[in-house]
Design a protein around this motif. Structure first.
Motif, PDB file in Angstrom:
ATOM      1  N   ARG A   1      39.446  37.250  29.330  1.00 15.65           N
ATOM      2  CA  ARG A   1      38.422  37.247  30.601  1.00 15.65           C
ATOM      3  C   ARG A   1      39.176  36.000  31.191  1.00 15.65           C
ATOM      4  O   ARG A   1      39.199  34.994  30.840  1.00 15.65           O
ATOM      5  CB  ARG A   1      37.161  37.114  30.318  1.00 15.65           C
ATOM      6  CG  ARG A   1      36.336  36.974  31.814  1.00 15.65           C
ATOM      7  CD  ARG A   1      34.868  37.482  31.440  1.00 15.65           C
ATOM      8  NE  ARG A   1      34.563  38.976  30.988  1.00 15.65           N
ATOM      9  CZ  ARG A   1      33.579  39.477  30.598  1.00 15.65           C
ATOM     10  NH1 ARG A   1      32.716  38.471  30.123  1.00 15.65           N
ATOM     11  NH2 ARG A   1      33.401  40.455  30.071  1.00 15.65           N
ATOM     12  N   TRP A   2      39.609  36.125  32.494  1.00 11.20           N
ATOM     13  CA  TRP A   2      40.291  34.862  33.151  1.00 11.20           C
ATOM     14  C   TRP A   2      39.414  34.591  34.483  1.00 11.20           C
ATOM     15  O   TRP A   2      39.287  35.271  35.189  1.00 11.20           O
ATOM     16  CB  TRP A   2      41.708  35.373  33.668  1.00 11.20           C
ATOM     17  CG  TRP A   2      42.651  35.237  32.591  1.00 11.20           C
ATOM     18  CD1 TRP A   2      42.976  36.268  31.595  1.00 11.20           C
ATOM     19  CD2 TRP A   2      43.517  34.357  31.994  1.00 11.20           C
ATOM     20  NE1 TRP A   2      43.945  35.796  30.671  1.00 11.20           N
ATOM     21  CE2 TRP A   2      44.397  34.821  30.817  1.00 11.20           C
ATOM     22  CE3 TRP A   2      43.839  32.986  32.727  1.00 11.20           C
ATOM     23  CZ2 TRP A   2      45.159  33.798  30.585  1.00 11.20           C
ATOM     24  CZ3 TRP A   2      45.092  32.125  32.443  1.00 11.20           C
ATOM     25  CH2 TRP A   2      45.780  32.608  31.077  1.00 11.20           C
TER      26      TRP A   2
ATOM     27  N   LEU B   1      37.819  33.085  26.943  1.00  8.90           N
ATOM     28  CA  LEU B   1      37.676  32.819  28.246  1.00  8.90           C
ATOM     29  C   LEU B   1      38.767  31.850  28.776  1.00  8.90           C
ATOM     30  O   LEU B   1      38.858  30.879  27.975  1.00  8.90           O
ATOM     31  CB  LEU B   1      36.308  32.254  28.670  1.00  8.90           C
ATOM     32  CG  LEU B   1      36.098  31.881  30.471  1.00  8.90           C
ATOM     33  CD1 LEU B   1      36.183  33.002  31.019  1.00  8.90           C
ATOM     34  CD2 LEU B   1      34.813  31.183  30.256  1.00  8.90           C
ATOM     35  N   PHE B   2      39.385  32.322  29.517  1.00  7.18           N
ATOM     36  CA  PHE B   2      40.574  30.944  30.138  1.00  7.18           C
ATOM     37  C   PHE B   2      40.503  31.125  31.613  1.00  7.18           C
ATOM     38  O   PHE B   2      39.763  31.674  32.253  1.00  7.18           O
ATOM     39  CB  PHE B   2      41.971  31.836  29.853  1.00  7.18           C
ATOM     40  CG  PHE B   2      42.260  32.153  28.502  1.00  7.18           C
ATOM     41  CD1 PHE B   2      42.889  31.422  27.685  1.00  7.18           C
ATOM     42  CD2 PHE B   2      41.846  33.607  27.763  1.00  7.18           C
ATOM     43  CE1 PHE B   2      43.371  31.804  26.251  1.00  7.18           C
ATOM     44  CE2 PHE B   2      42.443  33.921  26.708  1.00  7.18           C
ATOM     45  CZ  PHE B   2      43.005  32.952  25.906  1.00  7.18           C
ATOM     46  N   MET B   3      41.056  29.800  31.659  1.00  6.95           N
ATOM     47  CA  MET B   3      41.153  29.273  33.425  1.00  6.95           C
ATOM     48  C   MET B   3      42.440  28.869  33.708  1.00  6.95           C
ATOM     49  O   MET B   3      43.319  28.457  32.589  1.00  6.95           O
ATOM     50  CB  MET B   3      39.977  28.071  33.521  1.00  6.95           C
ATOM     51  CG  MET B   3      40.277  26.867  32.916  1.00  6.95           C
ATOM     52  SD  MET B   3      39.453  25.758  33.758  1.00  6.95           S
ATOM     53  CE  MET B   3      40.058  25.460  35.190  1.00  6.95           C
ATOM     54  N   ALA B   4      42.836  29.139  34.860  1.00  7.27           N
ATOM     55  CA  ALA B   4      44.302  28.410  35.478  1.00  7.27           C
ATOM     56  C   ALA B   4      44.090  28.384  36.899  1.00  7.27           C
ATOM     57  O   ALA B   4      43.126  28.948  37.562  1.00  7.27           O
ATOM     58  CB  ALA B   4      45.352  29.557  35.112  1.00  7.27           C
ATOM     59  N   ASP B   5      45.008  27.686  37.452  1.00  4.76           N
ATOM     60  CA  ASP B   5      45.215  27.504  38.930  1.00  4.76           C
ATOM     61  C   ASP B   5      46.393  28.172  39.401  1.00  4.76           C
ATOM     62  O   ASP B   5      47.685  28.086  38.709  1.00  4.76           O
ATOM     63  CB  ASP B   5      45.389  26.101  39.379  1.00  4.76           C
ATOM     64  CG  ASP B   5      43.954  25.350  39.537  1.00  4.76           C
ATOM     65  OD1 ASP B   5      43.309  25.658  40.529  1.00  4.76           O
ATOM     66  OD2 ASP B   5      43.232  24.740  38.355  1.00  4.76           O
ATOM     67  N   LEU B   6      46.356  28.963  40.379  1.00  2.00           N
ATOM     68  CA  LEU B   6      47.449  29.741  40.912  1.00  2.00           C
ATOM     69  C   LEU B   6      48.457  28.704  41.556  1.00  2.00           C
ATOM     70  O   LEU B   6      48.154  27.650  42.412  1.00  2.00           O
ATOM     71  CB  LEU B   6      47.224  30.672  41.990  1.00  2.00           C
ATOM     72  CG  LEU B   6      48.212  31.518  42.803  1.00  2.00           C
ATOM     73  CD1 LEU B   6      48.861  32.402  41.744  1.00  2.00           C
ATOM     74  CD2 LEU B   6      47.674  32.150  44.023  1.00  2.00           C
TER      75      LEU B   6
ATOM     76  N   HIS C   1      43.245  39.889  32.937  1.00  2.00           N
ATOM     77  CA  HIS C   1      44.635  39.187  32.809  1.00  2.00           C
ATOM     78  C   HIS C   1      44.748  38.437  34.397  1.00  2.00           C
ATOM     79  O   HIS C   1      44.041  38.672  35.295  1.00  2.00           O
ATOM     80  CB  HIS C   1      45.684  40.462  32.930  1.00  2.00           C
ATOM     81  CG  HIS C   1      45.661  41.442  31.746  1.00  2.00           C
ATOM     82  ND1 HIS C   1      45.997  40.912  30.398  1.00  2.00           N
ATOM     83  CD2 HIS C   1      45.137  42.602  31.628  1.00  2.00           C
ATOM     84  CE1 HIS C   1      45.843  41.987  29.613  1.00  2.00           C
ATOM     85  NE2 HIS C   1      45.251  43.115  30.436  1.00  2.00           N
ATOM     86  N   PRO C   2      45.459  37.384  34.240  1.00  6.56           N
ATOM     87  CA  PRO C   2      45.684  36.853  35.611  1.00  6.56           C
ATOM     88  C   PRO C   2      46.704  37.675  36.499  1.00  6.56           C
ATOM     89  O   PRO C   2      47.217  38.806  36.025  1.00  6.56           O
ATOM     90  CB  PRO C   2      46.410  35.542  35.231  1.00  6.56           C
ATOM     91  CG  PRO C   2      47.348  35.966  33.715  1.00  6.56           C
ATOM     92  CD  PRO C   2      46.145  36.704  33.141  1.00  6.56           C
ATOM     93  N   PRO C   3      46.644  37.408  37.772  1.00  2.07           N
ATOM     94  CA  PRO C   3      47.433  38.207  38.747  1.00  2.07           C
ATOM     95  C   PRO C   3      48.950  38.265  38.294  1.00  2.07           C
ATOM     96  O   PRO C   3      49.519  37.275  37.841  1.00  2.07           O
ATOM     97  CB  PRO C   3      47.434  37.380  40.033  1.00  2.07           C
ATOM     98  CG  PRO C   3      46.175  36.686  39.865  1.00  2.07           C
ATOM     99  CD  PRO C   3      46.118  36.182  38.310  1.00  2.07           C
ATOM    100  N   ALA C   4      49.463  39.573  38.198  1.00  2.00           N
ATOM    101  CA  ALA C   4      50.653  39.808  37.961  1.00  2.00           C
ATOM    102  C   ALA C   4      51.771  39.015  38.739  1.00  2.00           C
ATOM    103  O   ALA C   4      51.561  39.111  40.063  1.00  2.00           O
ATOM    104  CB  ALA C   4      51.083  41.260  37.876  1.00  2.00           C
ATOM    105  N   GLY C   5      52.911  38.377  38.130  1.00  2.00           N
ATOM    106  CA  GLY C   5      53.709  37.925  38.880  1.00  2.00           C
ATOM    107  C   GLY C   5      53.588  36.383  39.585  1.00  2.00           C
ATOM    108  O   GLY C   5      54.363  35.993  40.548  1.00  2.00           O
TER     109      GLY C   5
END
Length: 264
Positions: A16-17, A56-61, A35-39
């Motif tokens: 879960r992202w 649980l994961f986190m990230a910044d675009l 999933h994170p946004p593709a591409g």
């Protein structure tokens, strides 16, 4: 459901992202996506723990968000849109993200901070200072506000609810604390003070605390600047309730259930 905090994700569990784009959080079907946004290019990818049987994961675009299924929402509307069970996960991600962004350099000697072995704190390799996510702050939910009493705050229009009986009134209060405050020194007076529950609130670093207490008389006198108005309400004729994700909403439901059990 509480977090599990292993050092590594469990390979047999789904993901879960929480993906952020500035102040926006990405949702699919009003839920945290698997999933994170593709591409998309991502930075700051971190495993935060296991919640509701998911890693649980986190990230910044990084850069522009390409058009695709889902929507980018500001954090507060996102929390209101997603299932209540996922709010804790998104709140944790938002609070840790704020900490990581604001603790890149040592406040004592300006040396770049290094990651602690627990992957959560930060330490300075030069002077030895250690940093962890901020202590909860206090925004002043006001003194305990006292059938049910409700009153909106001028800066946050949620209603905190209390209940009164004929001879003895029971009041409920939701508040926040910060160092060096403590729960026993908040100036609240009452009998049989009982902790009800708490809630992490990521705007930006708050811990909301809910209590019940018995109150033996007196008039409702809202503290100026904290509560606009307050009054008594029957549990079957309540005013507009706060959002279901708020601790105030849970406190109202908790109090109403207590009253109905007493009346049974």
């Amino acid at each position: 459901m509480p977090f599990e905090l292993p050092q590594q994700p469990a390979p047999e569990l789904p993901a879960r992202w929480c993906v952020f784009n500035g102040g926006l959080l990405w949702l699919q079907n009003q839920q945290l996506p698997p999933h994170p946004p593709a591409g998309c290019a991502l930075t700051g990818q971190r495993f935060l723990g296991i919640h509701e049987g998911s890693n649980l994961f986190m990230a910044d675009l990084v850069g522009e968000a390409p058009p695709q299924a889902g929507e980018w929402l500001p954090l507060r509307p996102a929390l209101m849109a997603m299932p209540a069970a996922q709010v804790q996960a998104a709140a944790r991600a938002a609070q840790l993200r704020q900490f990581f962004h604001s603790h890149r350099f040592c406040g004592h000697c300006a040396t770049p901070l290094a990651v602690n072995s627990d992957q959560l704190g930060r330490h300075c390799p030069s002077c030895g200072q250690v940093y962890y996510p901020a202590s909860p702050r206090h925004d002043g939910a006001g003194p305990p506000r006292p059938r049910i009493a409700a009153g909106p705050q001028p800066t946050f229009h949620a209603r905190h609810v209390q209940r009164a009986g004929r001879l003895r009134r029971t009041r409920r209060n939701a508040g926040r604390v910060r160092a060096p405050r403590n729960l026993g020194g908040s100036g609240h007076h009452g009998e049989n003070l009982r902790y009800a529950f708490s809630q992490s609130w990521p705007f930006p670093h708050s811990l909301m605390l809910a209590f019940t207490a018995e109150y033996d008389g007196g008039d409702i006198r809202p503290q100026e600047g904290e509560i606009e108005d307050a009054g008594w309400f029957d549990i079957d004729a309540l005013p507009m309730l706060p959002t279901p994700i708020s601790i105030a909403h849970h406190l109202i439901a908790h109090g109403r259930e207590l009253i109905r059990n007493q009346q049974a």
